[in-house]
Design a protein around this motif. Structure first.
Motif, mmCIF file in Angstrom:
data_model
loop_
_atom_site.group_PDB
_atom_site.id
_atom_site.type_symbol
_atom_site.label_atom_id
_atom_site.label_comp_id
_atom_site.label_asym_id
_atom_site.label_seq_id
_atom_site.Cartn_x
_atom_site.Cartn_y
_atom_site.Cartn_z
ATOM 1 N N TYR A 1 -26.200 10.871 20.088
ATOM 2 C CA TYR A 1 -26.254 11.797 18.957
ATOM 3 C C TYR A 1 -25.707 11.222 17.652
ATOM 4 C CZ TYR A 1 -27.262 15.023 22.742
ATOM 5 O OH TYR A 1 -27.833 15.638 23.830
ATOM 6 N N GLY A 2 -25.219 9.998 17.680
ATOM 7 C CA GLY A 2 -24.859 9.303 16.450
ATOM 8 C C GLY A 2 -23.575 9.744 15.781
ATOM 9 N N TYR A 3 -22.618 10.271 16.538
ATOM 10 C CA TYR A 3 -21.341 10.698 15.954
ATOM 11 C C TYR A 3 -20.313 9.571 16.033
ATOM 12 C CZ TYR A 3 -23.039 15.495 15.941
ATOM 13 O OH TYR A 3 -23.768 16.632 15.701
ATOM 14 N N LYS A 4 -19.385 9.591 15.092
ATOM 15 C CA LYS A 4 -18.206 8.749 15.179
ATOM 16 C C LYS A 4 -17.153 9.552 15.924
ATOM 17 C CE LYS A 4 -15.083 5.598 14.492
ATOM 18 N NZ LYS A 4 -15.098 4.355 15.292
ATOM 19 N N ILE B 1 -21.618 22.868 10.704
ATOM 20 C CA ILE B 1 -20.585 21.948 10.222
ATOM 21 C C ILE B 1 -21.212 20.768 9.490
ATOM 22 C CG2 ILE B 1 -18.595 20.544 10.907
ATOM 23 C CD1 ILE B 1 -18.335 22.215 13.413
ATOM 24 N N TYR B 2 -22.414 20.422 9.863
ATOM 25 C CA TYR B 2 -23.092 19.259 9.285
ATOM 26 C C TYR B 2 -23.318 19.420 7.790
ATOM 27 C CZ TYR B 2 -26.796 15.883 8.289
ATOM 28 O OH TYR B 2 -27.558 14.880 7.736
ATOM 29 N N GLY B 3 -22.983 18.347 7.042
ATOM 30 C CA GLY B 3 -23.263 18.298 5.609
ATOM 31 C C GLY B 3 -24.244 17.162 5.350
ATOM 32 N N LYS B 4 -23.857 16.268 4.476
ATOM 33 C CA LYS B 4 -24.722 15.118 4.200
ATOM 34 C C LYS B 4 -24.602 14.056 5.287
ATOM 35 C CE LYS B 4 -24.692 15.693 -0.825
ATOM 36 N NZ LYS B 4 -24.364 15.065 -2.139
ATOM 37 N N VAL B 5 -23.444 14.009 5.919
ATOM 38 C CA VAL B 5 -23.233 13.079 7.035
ATOM 39 C C VAL B 5 -22.645 13.851 8.199
ATOM 40 C CG1 VAL B 5 -22.911 11.041 5.581
ATOM 41 C CG2 VAL B 5 -20.936 12.451 6.170
#
Length: 379
Positions: A221-224, A163-167
Protein backbone atom coordinates in the motif's frame (compact mmCIF):
# COMPACT_ATOMS: atom_id res chain seq x y z
CA UNK A 1 8.12 -10.16 87.99
CA UNK A 2 9.22 -6.83 86.56
CA UNK A 3 12.59 -8.25 85.62
CA UNK A 4 10.96 -11.16 83.77
CA UNK A 5 8.77 -8.80 81.76
CA UNK A 6 11.75 -6.63 80.90
CA UNK A 7 13.69 -9.71 79.81
CA UNK A 8 10.86 -10.77 77.54
CA UNK A 9 10.74 -7.32 76.04
CA UNK A 10 14.49 -7.41 75.57
CA UNK A 11 14.38 -10.67 73.62
CA UNK A 12 11.40 -9.40 71.64
CA UNK A 13 13.40 -6.33 70.60
CA UNK A 14 16.37 -8.54 69.74
CA UNK A 15 14.14 -10.77 67.64
CA UNK A 16 12.71 -7.77 65.75
CA UNK A 17 16.22 -6.42 65.22
CA UNK A 18 17.34 -9.76 63.78
CA UNK A 19 14.37 -9.77 61.40
CA UNK A 20 15.21 -6.23 60.26
CA UNK A 21 18.84 -7.22 59.64
CA UNK A 22 17.70 -10.25 57.64
CA UNK A 23 15.34 -8.08 55.61
CA UNK A 24 18.14 -5.60 54.90
CA UNK A 25 20.44 -8.42 53.80
CA UNK A 26 17.74 -9.92 51.60
CA UNK A 27 17.04 -6.53 50.02
CA UNK A 28 20.74 -5.96 49.43
CA UNK A 29 21.81 -9.33 48.10
CA UNK A 30 18.59 -10.71 46.59
CA UNK A 31 16.35 -7.89 45.45
CA UNK A 32 19.23 -5.87 44.02
CA UNK A 33 20.15 -8.88 41.90
CA UNK A 34 17.76 -8.95 38.95
CA UNK A 35 18.81 -12.42 37.78
CA UNK A 36 18.32 -13.93 41.22
CA UNK A 37 14.99 -12.13 41.59
CA UNK A 38 13.76 -13.48 38.26
CA UNK A 39 14.89 -16.96 39.33
CA UNK A 40 12.82 -16.65 42.52
CA UNK A 41 9.82 -15.57 40.44
CA UNK A 42 10.38 -18.38 37.98
CA UNK A 43 10.23 -21.06 40.68
CA UNK A 44 7.87 -19.27 43.05
CA UNK A 45 5.06 -21.78 42.52
CA UNK A 46 7.40 -24.64 43.37
CA UNK A 47 8.57 -22.75 46.47
CA UNK A 48 4.97 -22.20 47.57
CA UNK A 49 4.16 -25.89 47.14
CA UNK A 50 7.33 -26.94 48.96
CA UNK A 51 6.65 -24.67 51.92
CA UNK A 52 2.91 -25.36 52.05
CA UNK A 53 2.50 -28.89 50.66
CA UNK A 54 -1.24 -28.99 51.34
CA UNK A 55 -1.68 -26.49 48.48
CA UNK A 56 -0.34 -29.03 46.01
CA UNK A 57 -3.26 -31.36 46.57
CA UNK A 58 -6.06 -28.95 47.50
CA UNK A 59 -5.43 -25.99 45.20
CA UNK A 60 -5.68 -26.04 41.42
CA UNK A 61 -3.01 -24.32 39.38
CA UNK A 62 -5.08 -21.20 38.60
CA UNK A 63 -5.65 -20.51 42.31
CA UNK A 64 -1.99 -21.17 42.96
CA UNK A 65 -1.08 -18.53 40.40
CA UNK A 66 -3.41 -16.08 42.14
CA UNK A 67 -1.69 -16.79 45.46
CA UNK A 68 1.67 -16.35 43.76
CA UNK A 69 0.70 -12.98 42.31
CA UNK A 70 -0.86 -11.89 45.59
CA UNK A 71 2.42 -12.55 47.37
CA UNK A 72 4.29 -10.48 44.80
CA UNK A 73 1.87 -7.60 45.03
CA UNK A 74 1.46 -7.47 48.80
CA UNK A 75 4.53 -8.84 50.57
CA UNK A 76 6.57 -5.96 52.07
CA UNK A 77 9.85 -7.45 50.88
CA UNK A 78 8.61 -6.98 47.31
CA UNK A 79 7.66 -3.34 47.86
CA UNK A 80 10.36 -1.96 45.58
CA UNK A 81 9.22 -4.36 42.85
CA UNK A 82 5.50 -3.81 43.34
CA UNK A 83 3.66 -4.66 40.16
CA UNK A 84 0.29 -3.25 41.16
CA UNK A 85 -1.24 -1.72 38.04
CA UNK A 86 -2.73 1.72 37.64
CA UNK A 87 -6.30 1.89 36.33
CA UNK A 88 -5.00 2.75 32.87
CA UNK A 89 -2.94 -0.44 32.84
CA UNK A 90 -5.80 -2.63 34.00
CA UNK A 91 -7.56 -4.25 31.09
CA UNK A 92 -11.07 -5.54 31.54
CA UNK A 93 -10.17 -8.48 29.35
CA UNK A 94 -6.46 -8.82 30.16
CA UNK A 95 -5.19 -11.58 32.44
CA UNK A 96 -2.96 -11.09 35.46
CA UNK A 97 0.03 -12.91 33.98
CA UNK A 98 2.98 -10.65 34.60
CA UNK A 99 5.89 -13.05 34.80
CA UNK A 100 7.98 -13.66 31.73
CA UNK A 101 9.87 -16.90 31.53
CA UNK A 102 12.60 -16.21 29.00
CA UNK A 103 15.36 -18.61 28.07
CA UNK A 104 18.07 -16.83 26.08
CA UNK A 105 19.62 -20.09 24.96
CA UNK A 106 16.47 -21.48 23.33
CA UNK A 107 15.84 -18.87 20.62
CA UNK A 108 17.09 -20.87 17.64
CA UNK A 109 13.55 -21.77 16.58
CA UNK A 110 12.57 -24.11 13.77
CA UNK A 111 13.37 -22.43 10.44
CA UNK A 112 11.33 -24.98 8.49
CA UNK A 113 8.22 -24.12 10.52
CA UNK A 114 8.73 -20.40 9.95
CA UNK A 115 9.23 -20.91 6.20
CA UNK A 116 6.03 -22.97 5.98
CA UNK A 117 4.10 -20.23 7.77
CA UNK A 118 5.58 -17.59 5.45
CA UNK A 119 4.59 -19.58 2.35
CA UNK A 120 1.08 -20.06 3.77
CA UNK A 121 0.72 -16.33 4.37
CA UNK A 122 1.91 -15.46 0.87
CA UNK A 123 -0.68 -17.78 -0.68
CA UNK A 124 -3.40 -16.29 1.48
CA UNK A 125 -2.27 -12.78 0.50
CA UNK A 126 -2.56 -13.65 -3.20
CA UNK A 127 -6.03 -15.07 -2.62
CA UNK A 128 -7.16 -12.04 -0.62
CA UNK A 129 -6.09 -9.62 -3.36
CA UNK A 130 -8.67 -11.16 -5.67
CA UNK A 131 -11.50 -10.66 -3.17
CA UNK A 132 -13.69 -7.63 -3.82
CA UNK A 133 -14.98 -5.90 -0.66
CA UNK A 134 -18.70 -6.15 -0.11
CA UNK A 135 -20.00 -2.64 -0.74
CA UNK A 136 -23.64 -3.54 -0.06
CA UNK A 137 -23.12 -4.76 3.50
CA UNK A 138 -25.31 -3.31 6.25
CA UNK A 139 -23.03 -1.98 8.97
CA UNK A 140 -24.08 -2.90 12.47
CA UNK A 141 -21.19 -1.40 14.44
CA UNK A 142 -21.31 -2.94 17.90
CA UNK A 143 -19.58 -1.31 20.85
CA UNK A 144 -18.77 -2.25 24.42
CA UNK A 145 -19.14 1.12 26.14
CA UNK A 146 -17.35 1.11 29.51
CA UNK A 147 -18.01 4.80 30.11
CA UNK A 148 -21.17 6.68 31.09
CA UNK A 149 -21.05 8.76 27.92
CA UNK A 150 -24.05 8.48 25.62
CA UNK A 151 -22.57 7.66 22.23
CA UNK A 152 -24.48 7.60 18.95
CA UNK A 153 -22.39 5.32 16.73
CA UNK A 154 -24.56 6.10 13.70
CA UNK A 155 -23.50 9.74 13.96
CA UNK A 156 -19.82 8.76 13.91
CA UNK A 157 -20.43 6.36 11.02
CA UNK A 158 -22.16 9.06 8.97
CA UNK A 159 -19.31 11.52 9.53
CA UNK A 160 -17.07 11.75 6.48
CA UNK A 161 -13.62 10.49 7.35
CA UNK A 162 -10.34 10.72 5.45
CA UNK A 163 -6.71 11.10 6.57
CA UNK A 164 -5.06 11.12 3.15
CA UNK A 165 -3.96 14.51 1.81
CA UNK A 166 -1.43 15.11 -0.92
CA UNK A 167 0.80 12.33 0.41
CA UNK A 168 0.05 9.23 2.39
CA UNK A 169 0.56 9.77 6.14
CA UNK A 170 3.27 7.87 7.97
CA UNK A 171 2.30 5.30 10.59
CA UNK A 172 3.88 4.28 13.89
CA UNK A 173 3.29 0.76 15.19
CA UNK A 174 4.35 0.25 18.79
CA UNK A 175 3.55 -2.10 21.66
CA UNK A 176 2.79 -0.98 25.21
CA UNK A 177 2.74 -4.65 26.23
CA UNK A 178 5.61 -5.72 24.01
CA UNK A 179 5.99 -9.24 25.35
CA UNK A 180 2.42 -10.44 24.77
CA UNK A 181 2.61 -13.75 22.92
CA UNK A 182 0.34 -16.37 21.43
CA UNK A 183 -0.40 -20.06 21.88
CA UNK A 184 2.61 -21.21 19.92
CA UNK A 185 3.16 -24.80 18.82
CA UNK A 186 6.96 -24.46 18.85
CA UNK A 187 8.70 -27.08 20.99
CA UNK A 188 11.73 -24.83 21.34
CA UNK A 189 10.02 -22.29 23.57
CA UNK A 190 10.22 -23.25 27.23
CA UNK A 191 7.70 -21.81 29.69
CA UNK A 192 6.74 -22.56 33.23
CA UNK A 193 3.12 -23.52 33.65
CA UNK A 194 0.82 -20.50 33.84
CA UNK A 195 3.24 -18.08 32.17
CA UNK A 196 2.81 -19.08 28.54
CA UNK A 197 1.41 -15.71 27.58
CA UNK A 198 4.58 -13.65 27.40
CA UNK A 199 8.00 -13.96 25.86
CA UNK A 200 10.88 -11.66 24.97
CA UNK A 201 11.42 -13.55 21.72
CA UNK A 202 10.33 -11.15 18.96
CA UNK A 203 9.65 -14.12 16.67
CA UNK A 204 6.71 -15.19 18.82
CA UNK A 205 5.17 -12.11 20.42
CA UNK A 206 3.20 -9.11 19.14
CA UNK A 207 6.38 -7.61 17.69
CA UNK A 208 6.26 -10.33 15.01
CA UNK A 209 2.67 -9.35 14.22
CA UNK A 210 3.70 -5.69 14.08
CA UNK A 211 6.46 -6.57 11.62
CA UNK A 212 3.97 -8.38 9.41
CA UNK A 213 1.54 -5.47 9.44
CA UNK A 214 4.41 -3.07 8.65
CA UNK A 215 5.59 -5.26 5.76
CA UNK A 216 2.15 -5.38 4.14
CA UNK A 217 1.42 -1.67 4.58
CA UNK A 218 4.77 -0.73 3.04
CA UNK A 219 4.96 -3.30 0.27
CA UNK A 220 1.34 -3.45 -0.86
CA UNK A 221 0.00 0.00 0.00
CA UNK A 222 3.01 2.32 -0.16
CA UNK A 223 3.03 3.68 3.41
CA UNK A 224 6.04 4.74 5.43
CA UNK A 225 5.76 2.71 8.62
CA UNK A 226 7.90 3.06 11.71
CA UNK A 227 7.93 0.12 14.12
CA UNK A 228 9.06 0.52 17.71
CA UNK A 229 10.41 -2.67 19.26
CA UNK A 230 11.11 -1.00 22.58
CA UNK A 231 10.13 -3.28 25.48
CA UNK A 232 7.75 -1.43 27.78
CA UNK A 233 6.44 -4.18 30.08
CA UNK A 234 9.60 -5.95 31.21
CA UNK A 235 11.19 -6.25 33.71
CA UNK A 236 8.51 -4.04 35.28
CA UNK A 237 4.90 -4.40 34.16
CA UNK A 238 3.78 -1.41 36.22
CA UNK A 239 4.32 1.80 34.28
CA UNK A 240 4.05 0.22 30.81
CA UNK A 241 1.86 3.04 29.50
CA UNK A 242 4.11 5.71 31.00
CA UNK A 243 7.09 4.16 29.21
CA UNK A 244 5.29 3.72 25.89
CA UNK A 245 4.16 7.37 26.07
CA UNK A 246 7.81 8.45 26.16
CA UNK A 247 8.48 6.25 23.14
CA UNK A 248 5.69 7.69 21.00
CA UNK A 249 6.52 11.25 22.07
CA UNK A 250 10.09 10.65 20.93
CA UNK A 251 8.95 9.27 17.58
CA UNK A 252 6.55 12.17 17.14
CA UNK A 253 9.34 14.67 17.75
CA UNK A 254 11.89 12.93 15.53
CA UNK A 255 9.42 12.08 12.74
CA UNK A 256 6.81 14.84 12.33
CA UNK A 257 5.42 12.97 9.31
CA UNK A 258 3.80 10.40 11.62
CA UNK A 259 0.06 10.97 11.89
CA UNK A 260 -1.27 7.53 12.80
CA UNK A 261 -0.33 5.78 16.05
CA UNK A 262 -1.22 2.10 16.43
CA UNK A 263 -0.65 0.38 19.75
CA UNK A 264 -0.72 -3.27 18.70
CA UNK A 265 -1.73 -5.83 21.34
CA UNK A 266 -3.26 -9.26 21.62
CA UNK A 267 -6.16 -9.86 23.98
CA UNK A 268 -6.09 -12.32 26.88
CA UNK A 269 -9.23 -14.15 27.88
CA UNK A 270 -9.46 -16.92 30.42
CA UNK A 271 -7.69 -17.92 33.60
CA UNK A 272 -4.49 -19.89 33.90
CA UNK A 273 -4.46 -22.76 31.42
CA UNK A 274 -8.07 -22.11 30.38
CA UNK A 275 -7.74 -19.71 27.47
CA UNK A 276 -10.41 -18.54 25.06
CA UNK A 277 -9.52 -18.40 21.41
CA UNK A 278 -11.07 -15.60 19.33
CA UNK A 279 -11.07 -16.76 15.73
CA UNK A 280 -13.21 -17.20 12.68
CA UNK A 281 -13.03 -19.16 9.44
CA UNK A 282 -13.03 -17.03 6.29
CA UNK A 283 -11.67 -17.54 2.78
CA UNK A 284 -10.88 -21.12 3.76
CA UNK A 285 -8.53 -19.96 6.52
CA UNK A 286 -8.75 -19.67 10.29
CA UNK A 287 -8.14 -16.05 11.28
CA UNK A 288 -7.70 -14.29 14.61
CA UNK A 289 -10.48 -11.82 15.35
CA UNK A 290 -9.72 -8.12 15.73
CA UNK A 291 -10.86 -5.70 18.43
CA UNK A 292 -10.39 -1.91 18.40
CA UNK A 293 -9.98 -0.12 21.74
CA UNK A 294 -10.71 3.61 22.09
CA UNK A 295 -9.76 5.56 25.21
CA UNK A 296 -11.65 8.58 26.56
CA UNK A 297 -11.22 11.39 29.11
CA UNK A 298 -13.68 9.79 31.54
CA UNK A 299 -11.02 9.54 34.26
CA UNK A 300 -10.34 13.27 34.03
CA UNK A 301 -7.11 12.99 32.05
CA UNK A 302 -6.48 15.45 29.22
CA UNK A 303 -7.71 13.88 26.00
CA UNK A 304 -9.07 16.32 23.38
CA UNK A 305 -9.03 13.73 20.58
CA UNK A 306 -11.10 10.83 21.85
CA UNK A 307 -14.08 11.58 19.61
CA UNK A 308 -11.76 11.81 16.59
CA UNK A 309 -10.18 8.52 17.62
CA UNK A 310 -13.63 6.97 17.90
CA UNK A 311 -14.54 8.23 14.43
CA UNK A 312 -11.34 6.63 13.15
CA UNK A 313 -12.23 3.36 14.89
CA UNK A 314 -15.80 3.29 13.59
CA UNK A 315 -14.68 3.77 9.99
CA UNK A 316 -11.90 1.22 10.39
CA UNK A 317 -14.45 -1.22 11.79
CA UNK A 318 -16.68 -0.51 8.80
CA UNK A 319 -13.85 -1.32 6.39
CA UNK A 320 -12.90 -4.45 8.30
CA UNK A 321 -16.50 -5.58 7.87
CA UNK A 322 -16.35 -4.82 4.15
CA UNK A 323 -13.54 -7.32 3.69
CA UNK A 324 -14.49 -9.87 6.34
CA UNK A 325 -17.51 -9.11 8.57
CA UNK A 326 -16.95 -12.03 10.91
CA UNK A 327 -13.40 -10.94 11.84
CA UNK A 328 -14.59 -8.02 13.96
CA UNK A 329 -15.35 -7.87 17.66
CA UNK A 330 -17.26 -4.99 19.32
CA UNK A 331 -15.30 -1.75 19.65
CA UNK A 332 -14.19 -1.32 23.25
CA UNK A 333 -14.78 2.27 24.47
CA UNK A 334 -12.80 2.60 27.67
CA UNK A 335 -12.71 5.09 30.53
CA UNK A 336 -8.90 4.99 30.43
CA UNK A 337 -6.93 7.16 28.02
CA UNK A 338 -4.30 4.67 26.82
CA UNK A 339 -2.00 7.47 25.51
CA UNK A 340 -4.39 8.18 22.64
CA UNK A 341 -4.30 11.91 23.43
CA UNK A 342 -1.12 11.91 21.35
CA UNK A 343 -3.06 12.21 18.06
CA UNK A 344 -6.54 12.40 16.50
CA UNK A 345 -5.60 9.15 14.77
CA UNK A 346 -4.53 6.86 17.61
CA UNK A 347 -5.94 3.40 18.39
CA UNK A 348 -5.28 0.16 20.17
CA UNK A 349 -5.69 -2.76 17.80
CA UNK A 350 -5.97 -6.18 19.45
CA UNK A 351 -5.27 -9.02 17.03
CA UNK A 352 -6.33 -12.36 18.48
CA UNK A 353 -5.89 -13.53 22.05
CA UNK A 354 -3.46 -15.64 24.01
CA UNK A 355 -5.48 -18.64 22.86
CA UNK A 356 -4.79 -18.00 19.17
CA UNK A 357 -1.90 -19.35 17.15
CA UNK A 358 0.59 -16.78 15.95
CA UNK A 359 -0.04 -17.68 12.32
CA UNK A 360 -3.76 -16.89 12.70
CA UNK A 361 -2.81 -13.37 13.84
CA UNK A 362 -0.34 -12.98 10.97
CA UNK A 363 -3.05 -13.81 8.44
CA UNK A 364 -5.40 -11.26 10.01
CA UNK A 365 -2.79 -8.59 9.29
CA UNK A 366 -3.74 -8.88 5.61
CA UNK A 367 -7.29 -7.76 6.37
CA UNK A 368 -6.25 -5.12 8.92
CA UNK A 369 -3.83 -3.57 6.41
CA UNK A 370 -6.47 -3.47 3.66
CA UNK A 371 -9.03 -1.91 6.02
CA UNK A 372 -6.49 0.66 7.26
CA UNK A 373 -5.69 1.73 3.71
CA UNK A 374 -9.39 2.05 2.82
CA UNK A 375 -10.00 4.11 5.96
CA UNK A 376 -7.03 6.42 5.45
CA UNK A 377 -7.98 6.99 1.83
CA UNK A 378 -11.57 7.78 2.78
CA UNK A 379 -13.20 4.85 1.00
Amino acid sequence: MVKVIDLKRFWYVVFIAILLVIELLVNKFVFSNRELLDLCFKYSKQLIIFNTPFLASKTDISNLIKIENLMRFSHPLFASFNRTQTFEEQSFYEDDAIVINYDQERQDNSKASEENQADDNIEFQKYLKNIRPNGSISYNIEVMNQTEYRIDITKFLNTKFKIYGKVKPSILIYHTHTTESYENPSKNLIYTRGTTDRTLDFNYNVVRVGEELKRILEKDYGYKVYHSKDINDYPEYKGSYARSLKIIERYKKEHPDIKIFIDLHRDAIGDGSKKIKVSTVAFGQELAKVMLVVGTDKLGLYHPFWRENLTFAVHLQKNLMKVCPQITRPINISAARYNQHISPYALIIEIGSNGNLLNEALKSCQIVAKALDDTIMGR
